[in-house]
Design an enzyme around this catalytic site. Sequence first.
Site, mmCIF file in Angstrom:
data_model
loop_
_atom_site.group_PDB
_atom_site.id
_atom_site.type_symbol
_atom_site.label_atom_id
_atom_site.label_comp_id
_atom_site.label_asym_id
_atom_site.label_seq_id
_atom_site.Cartn_x
_atom_site.Cartn_y
_atom_site.Cartn_z
ATOM 1 N N SER A 122 -6.996 -9.571 17.584
ATOM 2 C CA SER A 122 -5.573 -9.198 17.540
ATOM 3 C C SER A 122 -4.689 -9.979 18.500
ATOM 4 O O SER A 122 -3.460 -9.829 18.451
ATOM 5 C CB SER A 122 -5.422 -7.699 17.827
ATOM 6 O OG SER A 122 -5.982 -6.933 16.786
ATOM 7 N N ASP A 146 3.553 2.705 7.828
ATOM 8 C CA ASP A 146 2.123 2.401 7.857
ATOM 9 C C ASP A 146 1.323 3.638 7.459
ATOM 10 O O ASP A 146 1.241 4.597 8.230
ATOM 11 C CB ASP A 146 1.708 1.947 9.263
ATOM 12 C CG ASP A 146 0.200 1.856 9.411
ATOM 13 O OD1 ASP A 146 -0.485 1.612 8.392
ATOM 14 O OD2 ASP A 146 -0.291 2.031 10.547
ATOM 15 N N HIS A 194 0.236 4.288 12.048
ATOM 16 C CA HIS A 194 1.175 4.441 13.160
ATOM 17 C C HIS A 194 2.565 4.876 12.696
ATOM 18 O O HIS A 194 3.516 4.858 13.477
ATOM 19 C CB HIS A 194 1.301 3.116 13.929
ATOM 20 C CG HIS A 194 0.106 2.804 14.762
ATOM 21 N ND1 HIS A 194 -0.878 1.940 14.347
ATOM 22 C CD2 HIS A 194 -0.277 3.252 15.990
ATOM 23 C CE1 HIS A 194 -1.809 1.837 15.275
ATOM 24 N NE2 HIS A 194 -1.473 2.626 16.289
#
Length: 626
Positions: free
Chosen positions: A328, A352, A373
Site C-alpha cells: 500500500s 466503499d 470505510h
Amino acid sequence: MTEFRRQIKDPEKENQIFQFRARLLLLIVVVFMAVLFFRMAYLQVFQYDQHVSRSERNRTNVEAIPPTRGLIYDRNGRLLADNLPSHSLTLTRELAGDVEEVVGRICSFLEMQADCQATLMERSRHRRRPFEPALLLDQLTEKQIAILAVNRHLLPGVEISAQLLRHYPAGEAVAHALGYVGRISAEDLEELDRRAYSGTHYIGKTGVESHYENLLHGEVGYRRVETNARGRVLRVVESEPPRPGVDLTLHLDSQLQEVAYASLRGRKASLVAIEPSTGGILALVSSPSFDPNVFVGSLDDQAFTDLRNDGNLPLFNRASRGQYAPGSVVKPFMGLAGLEMGVIEPDMTMEDPGYFQLPNDDRLYRNWKRNGHGEVDIRRSIEVSNNTFFYSLAYALGIDRIAPYMREFGFGQQTSLDVLGAREGLVPSREWKRENLEELWYPGQTLSTGIGQGYWLTTPLQLATATAVLANKGEWVRPRLLQSAEGEAAEFPDAQARDPVPVMDPQNWNIIHEAMQEVLHGHEGTARFSGEGAAYRIAGKTGTSQVVSLSREFEQLPPEERPEFMRNHAVFMGFAPADNPQIALAIIVENAKGGGSKIAAPIAREVFDAYLTPERLAELEASDAP
C-alpha cells in the site's frame, strides 16, 4: 741391410709427419685462442651493458612497497574504515628450497589445523611475479611471532613483516554499506593490473570498498635493495615511496546507521534513509548482518561456509538487492497519478462497501476492512489505506498509464550512482508480460498493481528514492553514497540530470503530502500511534506486502500465529519534517508479526527521532529554509 731397415723405419718421413702434426696442432690452438679472445672481447666490449645489468640483478632486487589504503569517514568526520598495524607471515618460494617442507614446519610450529598445509601451499602461489613474497598468514599473535622467530633458521624464505590491515570500528552496522576488503584470490589475479598491485595482498570485494577501489588503493612504490647470496637485504640502493589512497567522506551518518541497525533488532529487514536535498544516502542497513572484520583476516573455510549457508542470509544486501512487492505504500503515487490525469478530483468521494467488482465479473476484490470505510476521498483513502478506492482508481487509469507514470519516480530502474549491485525492481506492464510470460494482461492484474501487489517489485533503496522525489515535489536527485574525496566534492560524470516529475497542478503535491501526514497524525491514520508526541510533522504511508496467497484456514489466524513463511512483509515509507523534508526513508521487515503500521512505522519513528534531534530542529527553525 741398411736398405731393409730404411723400409721398416724412415726417420725422415716420420720427421715430416711429426712436423705436420705439430703445425696442425699449433694452428688448432691458435684458432681456439683466437675464438676465445674474440668471444671474450665480444662479451666484455659489445655485450658489456647487458651483462652488467644481469650481474646487477643478481646482486640487487626490486621490492614493491604497497600503498596505504585510503580511509573512509562519515558525513560528521567519524572514521568508518581505518588501517591498524598488524604482523604478517610471507614466503618467497625461490628462497625457500623445499616449499612443502617449509610450510609443513610452519604448521607444526604453530600447531595449526590438519588442513593448514594445503591452505598455505595454495596461498604461496598467489603472487604476481617471481621473487615476490606471498602472504601466508596475517594478524599474527605475539606468541606466534616468538615461535617463528626462535625457529627462523629452519624456515628459509620466510619473513615476518609489519603492515596495515583494514578495520571497521562500527562492525556489523555498516557492513552492507561499506562492504569489506579481502585477500586477493586467484580469480582476482586474472583481472588485476599485476604491476599496480605488486606487494598488495588485499582488494575491495563489495560495497564502497569495491566501487571506489581505484581511489582507495593508491599507487605502489618500490625500493631497490642489495642482497647477499642467501637473499638477505644488505642495503637499500634507491627507493620511490608509494602514493597513499584517497580518503573518502560519505553521506552516511554513522550514528543514524547504528540506530537504524539496532531498531531492526536482528529481524530480516532493511532500511534506507536519504537526504532529499542532495540525494545523499544517510543510512543503508540490511539485517541480519555480519562482521566485515573477519574477511580482512584469515577467515577459515568453515566460518565462511557457515555464513554462506545461514538461512537468514546475512551476506545478502537486502537494502539494494532485495526485491519485494511494495504493497500500500504506492497509494500516494497512485493518488497523484489520478489527480494529474484528471481521473479523480480532490473532493470527489465514493462509497466503499468493502469490495470492488469489475464489470461482468463475479469476483470481489476486497478491502482490508471487510465492511468497508464508508464514504472516502483521496485524502481519507490514503489515511486509512482504503483498497476499494485504489482498485477503482487503478481500473480507471489502466495499466498503460500507470506503468510509465511510476517510472517517473524511478520504479523499475537502477537510479543510484554508486551503490554496487543495486537491482532494478519491476513495474509490470502489458508489454513486459507479453515479452516475458507470453501472456495477455488482464484487468484484475491492473487492480493488484494499484495497491502495490501482483508482479510489482521494488527494492528498499528504490522505494526510498521514490519517497525522496515525492518529498521534493518531483525534483530529482539521484541517490549516492560518496560526498567528497580528499575534501573535494564528489563529481559524477554519468549523473544525467533527470527531468522533474511532470505535474499539471502543483497543488496536487500538497494534497498528497497532507494526506500522508494524516496517516501519522490523523485520528484514523494507520500509523497514528507512531506519530503521537512528535515534535515535528511526519508524512508517511504504511503497507503490507503479501508473500503468499493464504487459504481461509490461515487467513483467519493473526500474523504471529502463522508459519513464518506465510507472514506478510511490513512496509513503511515517509519523510520528515513534512513542511521542510530533511530525511526520507523506506523500511521493509520480512515475514513480520504484523503489518506496516504495527512493525515498520515504530521503527521509522525511532530513526526520525534520532536524526531530527531537538538541536537539529532548532537549527532548522532558525534557518531561512521554508
